[in-house]
Design a protein around this motif. Structure first.
Motif, PDB file in Angstrom:
ATOM      1  N   THR A  28       1.027  -1.132  -0.047  1.00  0.00           N
ATOM      2  CA  THR A  28       0.073   0.258   0.096  1.00  0.00           C
ATOM      3  C   THR A  28       0.958   1.112  -0.082  1.00  0.00           C
ATOM      4  O   THR A  28       1.407   1.565   1.097  1.00  0.00           O
ATOM      5  CB  THR A  28      -0.798   0.224   1.750  1.00  0.00           C
ATOM      6  N   PHE A  29       0.927   1.823  -1.179  1.00  0.00           N
ATOM      7  CA  PHE A  29       1.935   3.241  -1.531  1.00  0.00           C
ATOM      8  C   PHE A  29       1.938   4.084  -0.512  1.00  0.00           C
ATOM      9  O   PHE A  29       2.981   4.751   0.030  1.00  0.00           O
ATOM     10  CB  PHE A  29       1.133   3.576  -2.960  1.00  0.00           C
ATOM     11  N   SER A  30       0.425   4.582   0.551  1.00  0.00           N
ATOM     12  CA  SER A  30       0.338   6.084   0.820  1.00  0.00           C
ATOM     13  C   SER A  30      -0.023   5.274   1.957  1.00  0.00           C
ATOM     14  O   SER A  30       0.157   6.091   3.194  1.00  0.00           O
ATOM     15  CB  SER A  30      -1.531   5.969   0.615  1.00  0.00           C
ATOM     16  N   ARG A  31       0.640   4.463   2.710  1.00  0.00           N
ATOM     17  CA  ARG A  31       1.557   3.798   4.125  1.00  0.00           C
ATOM     18  C   ARG A  31       2.853   4.732   4.134  1.00  0.00           C
ATOM     19  O   ARG A  31       3.312   4.757   5.419  1.00  0.00           O
ATOM     20  CB  ARG A  31       0.935   2.607   4.320  1.00  0.00           C
ATOM     21  N   TYR A  32       3.584   4.942   3.214  1.00  0.00           N
ATOM     22  CA  TYR A  32       4.837   4.899   3.029  1.00  0.00           C
ATOM     23  C   TYR A  32       5.220   6.028   2.618  1.00  0.00           C
ATOM     24  O   TYR A  32       5.165   6.380   1.532  1.00  0.00           O
ATOM     25  CB  TYR A  32       5.778   4.060   1.864  1.00  0.00           C
ATOM     26  N   ALA A  33       5.900   6.818   3.654  1.00  0.00           N
ATOM     27  CA  ALA A  33       7.029   8.303   3.123  1.00  0.00           C
ATOM     28  C   ALA A  33       8.049   7.530   1.553  1.00  0.00           C
ATOM     29  O   ALA A  33       8.647   6.737   1.366  1.00  0.00           O
ATOM     30  CB  ALA A  33       7.902   8.443   3.773  1.00  0.00           C
ATOM     31  N   MET A  34       8.259   8.808   1.090  1.00  0.00           N
ATOM     32  CA  MET A  34       9.032   8.154   0.074  1.00  0.00           C
ATOM     33  C   MET A  34      10.600   9.033  -0.561  1.00  0.00           C
ATOM     34  O   MET A  34      10.320  10.170   0.172  1.00  0.00           O
ATOM     35  CB  MET A  34       8.123   8.127  -1.018  1.00  0.00           C
ATOM     36  N   ALA A  35      11.436   8.452  -0.870  1.00  0.00           N
ATOM     37  CA  ALA A  35      12.394   9.419  -0.904  1.00  0.00           C
ATOM     38  C   ALA A  35      13.155   9.605  -2.629  1.00  0.00           C
ATOM     39  O   ALA A  35      12.457   8.241  -2.818  1.00  0.00           O
ATOM     40  CB  ALA A  35      13.332   9.560  -0.058  1.00  0.00           C
ATOM     41  N   TRP A  36      13.664  10.442  -2.940  1.00  0.00           N
ATOM     42  CA  TRP A  36      14.967  10.130  -4.312  1.00  0.00           C
ATOM     43  C   TRP A  36      16.199  10.747  -3.816  1.00  0.00           C
ATOM     44  O   TRP A  36      16.686  11.722  -2.937  1.00  0.00           O
ATOM     45  CB  TRP A  36      14.602  10.955  -4.851  1.00  0.00           C
ATOM     46  N   PHE A  37      16.997   9.963  -4.105  1.00  0.00           N
ATOM     47  CA  PHE A  37      19.148   9.744  -4.253  1.00  0.00           C
ATOM     48  C   PHE A  37      19.532   9.740  -5.307  1.00  0.00           C
ATOM     49  O   PHE A  37      18.420   9.662  -6.066  1.00  0.00           O
ATOM     50  CB  PHE A  37      18.961   8.712  -2.937  1.00  0.00           C
ATOM     51  N   ARG A  38      20.327  10.054  -5.185  1.00  0.00           N
ATOM     52  CA  ARG A  38      20.959   9.939  -6.283  1.00  0.00           C
ATOM     53  C   ARG A  38      22.507   9.918  -6.227  1.00  0.00           C
ATOM     54  O   ARG A  38      23.437   9.727  -4.959  1.00  0.00           O
ATOM     55  CB  ARG A  38      21.163  11.867  -7.352  1.00  0.00           C
ATOM     56  N   GLN A  39      23.585   9.181  -7.338  1.00  0.00           N
ATOM     57  CA  GLN A  39      24.807   9.146  -6.929  1.00  0.00           C
ATOM     58  C   GLN A  39      25.520   9.640  -8.333  1.00  0.00           C
ATOM     59  O   GLN A  39      25.034   8.575  -9.218  1.00  0.00           O
ATOM     60  CB  GLN A  39      24.717   7.898  -6.581  1.00  0.00           C
ATOM     61  N   ALA A  40      26.386   9.703  -8.245  1.00  0.00           N
ATOM     62  CA  ALA A  40      27.385  10.192  -9.633  1.00  0.00           C
ATOM     63  C   ALA A  40      28.165   9.268  -9.748  1.00  0.00           C
ATOM     64  O   ALA A  40      28.913   9.091  -8.181  1.00  0.00           O
ATOM     65  CB  ALA A  40      28.162  11.751  -9.316  1.00  0.00           C
ATOM     66  N   PRO A  41      29.205   9.713 -10.568  1.00  0.00           N
ATOM     67  CA  PRO A  41      29.946   8.474 -10.510  1.00  0.00           C
ATOM     68  C   PRO A  41      31.166   8.817  -9.866  1.00  0.00           C
ATOM     69  O   PRO A  41      31.964   9.919 -10.069  1.00  0.00           O
ATOM     70  CB  PRO A  41      30.221   8.912 -12.091  1.00  0.00           C
ATOM     71  N   GLY A  42      31.504   7.467  -9.016  1.00  0.00           N
ATOM     72  CA  GLY A  42      32.805   8.002  -8.368  1.00  0.00           C
ATOM     73  C   GLY A  42      32.181   8.764  -6.992  1.00  0.00           C
ATOM     74  O   GLY A  42      33.434   8.944  -5.854  1.00  0.00           O
ATOM     75  N   LYS A  43      31.368   8.876  -6.734  1.00  0.00           N
ATOM     76  CA  LYS A  43      30.409   9.526  -5.818  1.00  0.00           C
ATOM     77  C   LYS A  43      29.909   8.094  -4.643  1.00  0.00           C
ATOM     78  O   LYS A  43      28.835   7.431  -5.479  1.00  0.00           O
ATOM     79  CB  LYS A  43      29.687  10.908  -5.595  1.00  0.00           C
ATOM     80  N   GLU A  44      29.240   8.936  -2.908  1.00  0.00           N
ATOM     81  CA  GLU A  44      28.848   7.887  -3.027  1.00  0.00           C
ATOM     82  C   GLU A  44      26.801   8.663  -2.440  1.00  0.00           C
ATOM     83  O   GLU A  44      27.183   9.987  -3.079  1.00  0.00           O
ATOM     84  CB  GLU A  44      28.678   8.448  -1.473  1.00  0.00           C
TER      85      GLU A  44
END
Length: 120
Positions: A28-44
């Motif tokens: 159930t999607f509406s029960r959960y917080a969501m986030a976006w992350f990103r990763q560039a080459p050579g970085k965390e």
């Protein structure tokens, strides 16, 4: 089985815009917080933005405040990331994650990522 599927990445010139989508399956999607992350080459991998389960609260990394907007449509099981005024340093693989809205939340599911490339 829970799945998160990102789309909307691509190549864009500096100053341009892209809208990423993350469609989720399996719980159930509406029960959960969501986030976006990103990763560039050579970085965390780094936190970009998060949104509460209802959409009423959002959280952004300082590097994207005022340029990126996270939103969600619980009827469509989808979270979005509207990215405006893109810069070459925004180039990365972008991932959506389920289970939190802060950099160190205990995320339990991740998407496979979508590439965003910003040319100068």
């Amino acid at each position: 089985q829970v799945q998160l599927v990102e789309s909307g990445g691509g190549l864009v010139q500096a100053g341009g815009s892209l809208r990423l989508s993350c469609l989720t399956f399996g719980r159930t999607f509406s029960r959960y917080a969501m986030a976006w992350f990103r990763q560039a080459p050579g970085k965390e991998r780094e936190f970009v933005a998060g949104i509460s389960y209802s959409g009423g609260t959002t959280n952004y990394d300082d590097s994207v405040k005022g340029r990126f907007t996270i939103s969600r449509d619980n009827a469509k099981n989808t979270v979005y990331l509207q990215m405006n005024s893109l810069k070459p340093e925004d180039t990365a693989v972008y991932f959506c994650a389920q289970g939190g809205m802060n950099p160190k939340s205990p995320y339990d599911y991740w998407g496979q990522g979508t590439q965003v490339t910003v040319s100068s």
